[in-house]
Design an enzyme around this catalytic site. Structure first.
Site, PDB file in Angstrom:
ATOM      1  N   LYS A  80      -2.139  -0.805   1.015  1.00  0.00           N
ATOM      2  CA  LYS A  80      -2.856   0.261   1.724  1.00  0.00           C
ATOM      3  C   LYS A  80      -2.198   0.638   3.045  1.00  0.00           C
ATOM      4  CE  LYS A  80      -7.088  -0.238  -0.762  1.00  0.00           C
ATOM      5  NZ  LYS A  80      -7.097  -1.501  -1.530  1.00  0.00           N
TER       6      LYS A  80
HETATM    7  C1  LIG Z   1      -7.289  -1.445  -2.921  1.00  0.00           C
HETATM    8  C2  LIG Z   1      -6.639  -2.472  -3.742  1.00  0.00           C
HETATM    9  C3  LIG Z   1      -6.504  -2.334  -5.131  1.00  0.00           C
HETATM   10  C4  LIG Z   1      -7.092  -1.173  -5.890  1.00  0.00           C
HETATM   11  O1  LIG Z   1      -6.516   0.055  -5.572  1.00  0.00           O
HETATM   12  P1  LIG Z   1      -7.288   1.417  -5.932  1.00  0.00           P
HETATM   13  O2  LIG Z   1      -6.478   2.492  -5.336  1.00  0.00           O
HETATM   14  O3  LIG Z   1      -8.638   1.289  -5.283  1.00  0.00           O
HETATM   15  O4  LIG Z   1      -7.395   1.469  -7.411  1.00  0.00           O
HETATM   16  C5  LIG Z   1      -5.807  -3.317  -5.830  1.00  0.00           C
HETATM   17  N1  LIG Z   1      -5.303  -4.389  -5.203  1.00  0.00           N
HETATM   18  C6  LIG Z   1      -5.418  -4.555  -3.871  1.00  0.00           C
HETATM   19  C7  LIG Z   1      -4.847  -5.766  -3.255  1.00  0.00           C
HETATM   20  C8  LIG Z   1      -6.086  -3.612  -3.098  1.00  0.00           C
HETATM   21  O5  LIG Z   1      -6.188  -3.790  -1.775  1.00  0.00           O
END
Ligand SMILES: *Cc1c(COP(=O)(O)O)cnc(C)c1O
Length: 458
Positions: free
Chosen positions: A111
């Site tokens: 993210k």
């Molecule tokens: C947010 C997240 C996901 C999922 O991603 P999406 O875009 O919500 O499908 C998977 N793994 C980790 C470690 C995350 O932080």
């Protein structure tokens, strides 16, 4: 180029508008009126670009009415200067599977890649110049820390992060609650991530409140986040140097994998996008049976995927029903009234052309972590492990890249339990183990949360 809503194609917003708003006024999600389709020779031209230059080229397609290419380039360079590796991401081979490590940013989750750019966009688009902006974020564990790291101390911006109380890992919580300065407010909601996300959506839909606090959002429903995530799909293709490519993506809110779908629409030769879910498998069910029916959230060892309402799925739905906004509206109405909606066989087949979906439960996830450690002397976090598990289900598929969505240190308790290894904190992590954590616990009630926010911004 304009932006409209999945529920109303007649809306007309600029990139700056949708960046600030996040959610469309009718509760739908924003989509651009055009998606640039690269011809084969154009894709070749992108082939040798550095990650930063590639990011500039790709992202520019979506914001050119509001940012010049030069400004965008500067903003991207600045965003990634705190990453542990210069090329932002890292492709490596683990056995016969390719792993794209996306977790070398300041809070150790993929993210960061979008959020650090978004933080700079807030300043650049001058959205908080005249009036203080209050950003409200729901997090299943990683969005919150990435947002705090990106927006910490920025002028005229407050950030309220809502996380589900006791349902994220200790390290996830510690990063969020120890790195923030005065403009950051952590709120532990007595509920699930879905509850947090619903509260944020309801606040966006409450015009009076939204305007009163000049509310903005950076959840994965924000189109700007999707756009930043498209880049690494292209980048892996260029580094893998094969004719076509598939991806296995640990999935919760369907944002990351949806970015892969947009990359495919832009002309990248993606064969399949594999949705990896944990026990919270609403996406696996809808893709295989057509029934979209949120269940109650079951806590798992991959908490960032403990989601039952996969908001970004609405963007795919828009294409699946032939870009018919009325149809999307009526399906989302069914979801609200009846608690589910159903896709017909034709619609399921359209999804199946691009997607596969697999559920990996906690027991299997632990086994995968253990086996990868044993066979390859490499530790993957529980989310990434589901990606490996799902990829292994498709033996016939060549050139699969698993997206490594979090650094294993973030889930060191699970890793220690499964492998008996004690992981060291990566050097870029600014977390203070001994610092007092700052968060408030609030009931799962929108009225109480609104009052909490109003009390803090007085
Ligand atoms: C947010 C997240 C996901 C999922 O991603 P999406 O875009 O919500 O499908 C998977 N793994 C980790 C470690 C995350 O932080």
């Amino acid at each position: 180029m304009k932006y409209f809503s999945t529920r109303d194609k007649s809306l007309n917003f600029s990139f700056r508008d949708i960046f600030l708003r996040g959610l469309a006024p009718d509760g739908g999600l924003f989509l651009p009126s055009e998606i640039k389709k690269y011809q084969q020779n154009e894709i070749k031209d992108l082939n040798s670009l550095s990650y930063l230059d590639l990011a500039t080229e790709i992202i520019f397609n979506f914001c050119k009415d509001d940012i010049t290419k030069k400004e965008l380039k500067n903003l991207i360079e600045d965003a990634y200067k705190n990453f542990k590796i210069k090329e932002v991401v890292n492709l490596k081979k683990i056995g016969n599977i390719n792993l794209l490590e996306l977790y070398h940013g300041p809070t150790l989750a993929f993210k960061d890649i979008a959020m650090q750019v978004i933080g700079n966009m807030y300043d650049h688009l001058k959205v908080a110049d005249k009036k203080k902006v209050n950003i409200i974020v729901a997090t299943s564990g990683d969005t919150g820390s990435a947002a705090i790291s990106a927006l910490n101390g920025r002028k005229n911006i407050n950030v309220f992060v809502l996380h589900p109380h006791n349902r994220i890992s200790n390290i996830q919580r510690k990063i969020m609650t120890t790195i923030g300065s005065d403009n950051i407010f952590n709120v532990a909601i007595k509920g699930s991530f879905d509850d947090c996300q619903k509260i944020v959506k309801d606040m966006f839909n409450h015009n009076e409140f939204r305007e009163k606090i000049n509310m903005s959002g950076v959840n994965s429903i924000n189109w700007a986040r999707i756009v930043c995530q498209i880049v690494y799909y292209f980048y892996s293709y260029f580094r893998l140097k094969k004719k076509n490519i598939s991806f296995s993506v640990p999935t919760g809110n369907f944002g990351d994998i949806y970015a892969g779908y947009v990359a495919k629409k832009m002309g990248l030769p993606i064969d399949k996008l594999i949705v990896a879910t944990n026990e919270n498998n609403i996406l696996q069910r809808v893709i295989n049976t057509g029934e979209y029916k949120p269940d109650t959230v079951k806590p798992s060892i991959s908490p960032s995927m403990d989601i039952q309402v996969a908001s970004n799925f609405e963007r795919l739905l828009f294409d699946v029903v032939g870009q018919d906004d009325k149809k999307v509206n009526s399906l989302m109405g069914d979801l609200l009234k009846k608690g589910s909606f159903n896709l017909n066989d034709n619609e399921i087949n359209i999804i199946k052309k691009d997607f596969e979906a697999v559920k990996i439960n906690d027991e299997k996830t632990k086994l995968i972590i253990k086996n990868i450690d044993k066979e390859h002397k490499f530790i993957v976090d529980p989310h990434t492990a589901t990606g490996f598990g799902a990829a292994n289900k498709f033996k016939g598929l060549e050139n699969v890249v698993v997206l490594g969505t979090a650094h294993p240190f973030k889930f060191n308790e699970t890793i220690n339990h499964v492998t008996s290894k004690k992981l060291e904190a990566p050097s870029q992590l600014k977390m203070h183990m001994d610092k007092k954590e700052k968060f408030d616990i609030v009931e799962n009630k929108i009225s109480q949360i609104k009052n909490y926010i109003l009390g803090k911004i007085k």
